[in-house]
Design a protein around this motif. Structure first.
Motif, PDB file in Angstrom:
ATOM      1  N   TRP A 182       0.818  -1.214   0.000  1.00 29.32           N
ATOM      2  CA  TRP A 182       0.000   0.000   0.000  1.00 29.32           C
ATOM      3  C   TRP A 182       0.851   1.263   0.000  1.00 29.32           C
ATOM      4  CZ3 TRP A 182      -4.899   1.090  -0.981  1.00 29.32           C
ATOM      5  CH2 TRP A 182      -5.406   2.325  -0.580  1.00 29.32           C
ATOM      6  N   LYS A 183       1.941   1.244   0.771  1.00 31.45           N
ATOM      7  CA  LYS A 183       2.765   2.442   0.916  1.00 31.45           C
ATOM      8  C   LYS A 183       3.846   2.559  -0.161  1.00 31.45           C
ATOM      9  CE  LYS A 183       4.010   3.973   4.943  1.00 31.45           C
ATOM     10  NZ  LYS A 183       3.243   5.232   4.994  1.00 31.45           N
ATOM     11  N   TRP A 184       4.443   1.412  -0.549  1.00 28.03           N
ATOM     12  CA  TRP A 184       5.574   1.471  -1.479  1.00 28.03           C
ATOM     13  C   TRP A 184       5.424   0.512  -2.661  1.00 28.03           C
ATOM     14  CZ3 TRP A 184       6.613   1.082   3.930  1.00 28.03           C
ATOM     15  CH2 TRP A 184       7.060   2.269   4.515  1.00 28.03           C
ATOM     16  N   GLY A 185       4.198   0.199  -3.008  1.00 30.20           N
ATOM     17  CA  GLY A 185       3.957  -0.789  -4.056  1.00 30.20           C
ATOM     18  C   GLY A 185       4.484  -0.401  -5.418  1.00 30.20           C
ATOM     19  N   TYR A 186       4.745   0.889  -5.639  1.00 32.75           N
ATOM     20  CA  TYR A 186       5.286   1.328  -6.923  1.00 32.75           C
ATOM     21  C   TYR A 186       6.726   0.827  -7.127  1.00 32.75           C
ATOM     22  CZ  TYR A 186       7.362   4.874  -3.868  1.00 32.75           C
ATOM     23  OH  TYR A 186       8.055   5.500  -2.853  1.00 32.75           O
ATOM     24  N   ARG A 187       7.385   0.418  -6.049  1.00 26.54           N
ATOM     25  CA  ARG A 187       8.702  -0.234  -6.131  1.00 26.54           C
ATOM     26  C   ARG A 187       8.519  -1.694  -5.738  1.00 26.54           C
ATOM     27  NH1 ARG A 187      12.129   1.619  -2.054  1.00 26.54           N
ATOM     28  NH2 ARG A 187      13.680   0.251  -3.013  1.00 26.54           N
ATOM     29  N   TYR A 188       8.363  -2.563  -6.706  1.00 24.61           N
ATOM     30  CA  TYR A 188       7.954  -3.929  -6.392  1.00 24.61           C
ATOM     31  C   TYR A 188       8.983  -4.696  -5.566  1.00 24.61           C
ATOM     32  CZ  TYR A 188      10.761  -6.806  -9.619  1.00 24.61           C
ATOM     33  OH  TYR A 188      11.778  -7.489 -10.230  1.00 24.61           O
ATOM     34  N   GLU A 189      10.235  -4.264  -5.593  1.00 24.69           N
ATOM     35  CA  GLU A 189      11.245  -4.956  -4.792  1.00 24.69           C
ATOM     36  C   GLU A 189      10.995  -4.802  -3.295  1.00 24.69           C
ATOM     37  OE1 GLU A 189      13.052  -0.931  -6.000  1.00 24.69           O
ATOM     38  OE2 GLU A 189      11.833  -2.520  -6.904  1.00 24.69           O
ATOM     39  N   THR A 190      10.247  -3.770  -2.889  1.00 20.50           N
ATOM     40  CA  THR A 190       9.991  -3.562  -1.458  1.00 20.50           C
ATOM     41  C   THR A 190       9.142  -4.671  -0.862  1.00 20.50           C
ATOM     42  OG1 THR A 190       8.050  -2.188  -1.924  1.00 20.50           O
ATOM     43  CG2 THR A 190      10.155  -1.052  -1.636  1.00 20.50           C
ATOM     44  N   TYR A 191       8.272  -5.264  -1.680  1.00 23.49           N
ATOM     45  CA  TYR A 191       7.468  -6.382  -1.172  1.00 23.49           C
ATOM     46  C   TYR A 191       7.895  -7.719  -1.780  1.00 23.49           C
ATOM     47  CZ  TYR A 191       4.873  -5.696  -5.568  1.00 23.49           C
ATOM     48  OH  TYR A 191       4.526  -5.559  -6.894  1.00 23.49           O
ATOM     49  N   HIS A 192       8.504  -7.696  -2.958  1.00 18.94           N
ATOM     50  CA  HIS A 192       8.852  -8.956  -3.622  1.00 18.94           C
ATOM     51  C   HIS A 192      10.149  -9.553  -3.090  1.00 18.94           C
ATOM     52  CE1 HIS A 192       8.724 -11.975  -6.745  1.00 18.94           C
ATOM     53  NE2 HIS A 192       9.943 -11.654  -7.132  1.00 18.94           N
ATOM     54  N   CYS A 193      11.088  -8.730  -2.683  1.00 18.81           N
ATOM     55  CA  CYS A 193      12.408  -9.198  -2.250  1.00 18.81           C
ATOM     56  C   CYS A 193      12.597  -9.135  -0.741  1.00 18.81           C
ATOM     57  CB  CYS A 193      13.512  -8.368  -2.920  1.00 18.81           C
ATOM     58  SG  CYS A 193      13.454  -8.349  -4.713  1.00 18.81           S
ATOM     59  N   ASN A 194      11.576  -8.792  -0.037  1.00 17.28           N
ATOM     60  CA  ASN A 194      11.663  -8.508   1.395  1.00 17.28           C
ATOM     61  C   ASN A 194      11.332  -9.767   2.205  1.00 17.28           C
ATOM     62  OD1 ASN A 194      11.377  -7.495   4.005  1.00 17.28           O
ATOM     63  ND2 ASN A 194      10.441  -5.584   3.304  1.00 17.28           N
ATOM     64  N   THR A 195      12.263 -10.202   3.031  1.00 15.45           N
ATOM     65  CA  THR A 195      12.036 -11.383   3.865  1.00 15.45           C
ATOM     66  C   THR A 195      10.778 -11.240   4.710  1.00 15.45           C
ATOM     67  OG1 THR A 195      14.417 -11.811   3.984  1.00 15.45           O
ATOM     68  CG2 THR A 195      13.040 -12.860   5.647  1.00 15.45           C
ATOM     69  N   PHE A 196      10.524 -10.045   5.222  1.00 18.54           N
ATOM     70  CA  PHE A 196       9.391  -9.837   6.121  1.00 18.54           C
ATOM     71  C   PHE A 196       8.045  -9.797   5.396  1.00 18.54           C
ATOM     72  CE2 PHE A 196      13.041  -7.896   8.349  1.00 18.54           C
ATOM     73  CZ  PHE A 196      13.059  -8.735   9.448  1.00 18.54           C
ATOM     74  N   THR A 197       8.076  -9.744   4.076  1.00 21.23           N
ATOM     75  CA  THR A 197       6.828  -9.791   3.312  1.00 21.23           C
ATOM     76  C   THR A 197       6.698 -11.075   2.493  1.00 21.23           C
ATOM     77  OG1 THR A 197       7.838  -8.637   1.432  1.00 21.23           O
ATOM     78  CG2 THR A 197       6.750  -7.280   3.087  1.00 21.23           C
ATOM     79  N   ARG A 198       7.751 -11.919   2.527  1.00 23.19           N
ATOM     80  CA  ARG A 198       7.741 -13.095   1.666  1.00 23.19           C
ATOM     81  C   ARG A 198       7.983 -14.418   2.395  1.00 23.19           C
ATOM     82  NH1 ARG A 198       8.589 -12.923  -3.380  1.00 23.19           N
ATOM     83  NH2 ARG A 198       7.490 -14.899  -3.170  1.00 23.19           N
ATOM     84  N   ILE A 199       8.398 -14.356   3.650  1.00 26.56           N
ATOM     85  CA  ILE A 199       8.766 -15.587   4.356  1.00 26.56           C
ATOM     86  C   ILE A 199       7.559 -16.498   4.588  1.00 26.56           C
ATOM     87  CG2 ILE A 199       8.448 -14.834   6.752  1.00 26.56           C
ATOM     88  CD1 ILE A 199      11.560 -16.650   5.396  1.00 26.56           C
ATOM     89  N   ASP A 200       6.357 -15.956   4.416  1.00 27.27           N
ATOM     90  CA  ASP A 200       5.166 -16.798   4.583  1.00 27.27           C
ATOM     91  C   ASP A 200       5.123 -17.916   3.546  1.00 27.27           C
ATOM     92  OD1 ASP A 200       4.734 -14.758   2.642  1.00 27.27           O
ATOM     93  OD2 ASP A 200       2.571 -15.087   2.749  1.00 27.27           O
ATOM     94  N   THR A 201       5.726 -17.662   2.378  1.00 25.26           N
ATOM     95  CA  THR A 201       5.768 -18.700   1.336  1.00 25.26           C
ATOM     96  C   THR A 201       6.513 -19.925   1.841  1.00 25.26           C
ATOM     97  OG1 THR A 201       5.933 -16.867  -0.239  1.00 25.26           O
ATOM     98  CG2 THR A 201       6.229 -19.081  -1.095  1.00 25.26           C
ATOM     99  N   ILE A 202       7.648 -19.701   2.489  1.00 22.90           N
ATOM    100  CA  ILE A 202       8.412 -20.806   3.072  1.00 22.90           C
ATOM    101  C   ILE A 202       7.657 -21.394   4.255  1.00 22.90           C
ATOM    102  CG2 ILE A 202      10.575 -21.430   4.214  1.00 22.90           C
ATOM    103  CD1 ILE A 202      12.008 -19.379   2.556  1.00 22.90           C
TER     104      ILE A 202
END
Length: 349
Positions: A182-202
């Motif tokens: 919501w805040k930084w979605g225009y930079r996709y690396e902020t949510y795509h490469c971020n452990t704190f936003t992606r570790i749920d996959t693991i």
């Protein structure tokens, strides 16, 4: 399934990796072809698979002597030799042979790649515009997981507690991802490469490794979850016309949908009696899966180097790059990586 002192091998899961790495490569090499645009999904599958396998290993060896030493030694022997050789050669060539004013992002930030923090480098500083090593963000997140999860399992041990912790983690990470998007979605690396936003996959894979089975759910609930998870993708395409992770629906709930579908598929796939025997017994796809780590490391730099030296059309460069990636990965696996993999036998007791 074969087992060696807690270290489990599920026949056929290499084919999972083989298909996944082929899809990822085609996504990067032939982005103009419709189906290949969804190749990024394979990376999510790899994360779930990694969480599942590592959790099974850790739980099966929790009461053995040298629990930490054996696990970390075996992981290091699999991950480090080819990774550190690759980035050492890459950066050595970069500093020795590139022009002084070129590749500034990599030259200024090379230490991050040696300590597996490049994903946070991308989150805070943005992606490297030349993209040679941007794909290594995923290896950083996995390595961070490999460091923390064995400690968590060792001190908690109780399966019920672990599963509750994983559910809480999945929910919290999902909420964090929504906020970051919501805040930084225009930079996709902020949510795509971020452990704190992606570790749920693991974490979804870990949940499966902690004994979850789709048979715990009623057939109605199971079918509903699968249908809703699948529907995210056609709905996302219809609404936003974007097949990549930048699609608002994919970058928020899409990761979770893929993870849910993957744990259902893995559980079905590893059963002795499934309809996927043709994949389990396919030596070529299984072999591609075995060398997939090296292929993943090499395939982007090879493609960019070929593109920079060739005047041929991109699809031809893609085919040449694919052949070279598999060839170099096969040579690396046979004559370099295997030397270290053979040492893993010393760390099973």
């Amino acid at each position: 399934m074969q087992s060696e002192s807690g270290y489990i091998y599920y026949k056929g899961l290499d084919s999972f990796r083989g298909i996944g790495i082929l899809w990822i490569i085609c996504c990067h090499y032939f982005p103009g072809i419709g189906f290949f645009k969804f190749g990024w999904i394979s990376l999510e599958v790899f994360f779930v698979l990694s969480g599942f396998l590592i959790t099974k290993v850790l739980l099966n060896s929790i009461n053995e002597n040298h629990y930490f030493k054996n696990f970390y030694a075996r992981r290091a022997l699999r991950i480090f030799p080819i990774y550190y050789l690759f980035i050492s050669v890459f950066f050595l060539a970069l500093f020795l042979f590139s022009k002084a004013n070129s590749f500034q992002f990599l030259k200024n930030n090379y230490p991050y790649y040696f300590i597996y923090l490049q994903n946070f480098l991308f989150v805070f500083n943005g992606l490297d515009p030349q993209s040679y090593l941007n794909h290594l963000w995923s290896l950083a997140m996995e390595e961070q997981f490999y460091f923390l999860w064995p400690i968590t399992i060792y001190f908690i041990r109780n399966i019920t507690t672990l599963r509750k912790l994983l559910i809480i983690t999945i929910i919290i990470v999902f909420i964090i991802r929504l906020v970051i998007w919501w805040k930084w979605g225009y930079r996709y690396e902020t949510y795509h490469c971020n452990t704190f936003t992606r570790i749920d996959t693991i974490a979804f894979g870990c949940f499966l490794g902690c004994g979850f089975s789709y048979t715990e759910l009623t057939k109605k609930a199971r079918n509903l979850i699968i249908i809703v998870s699948i529907s995210v993708f056609p709905v996302g395409i219809i609404l936003f016309k974007d097949p990549y992770v930048t699609n608002p629906l994919f970058s928020t709930i899409g990761y979770s949908s893929i993870s849910i579908l993957t744990i259902f598929f893995i559980e079905y796939f590893i059963k002795e009696k499934t309809k996927f025997k043709f994949l389990k017994n396919n030596w070529f796809i299984n072999y591609i899966g075995q060398i997939s780590y090296g292929v993943y490391l090499f395939h982007i730099p090879i493609f960019y180097i070929i593109n920079s030296k060739s005047n041929l059309p991109d699809p031809v460069n893609g085919i040449v790059s694919m052949i070279l990636s598999f060839l170099i990965a096969a040579i690396s696996y046979q004559f370099y990586e295997q030397r270290f993999l053979n040492l893993k036998k010393k760390f099973i007791h």
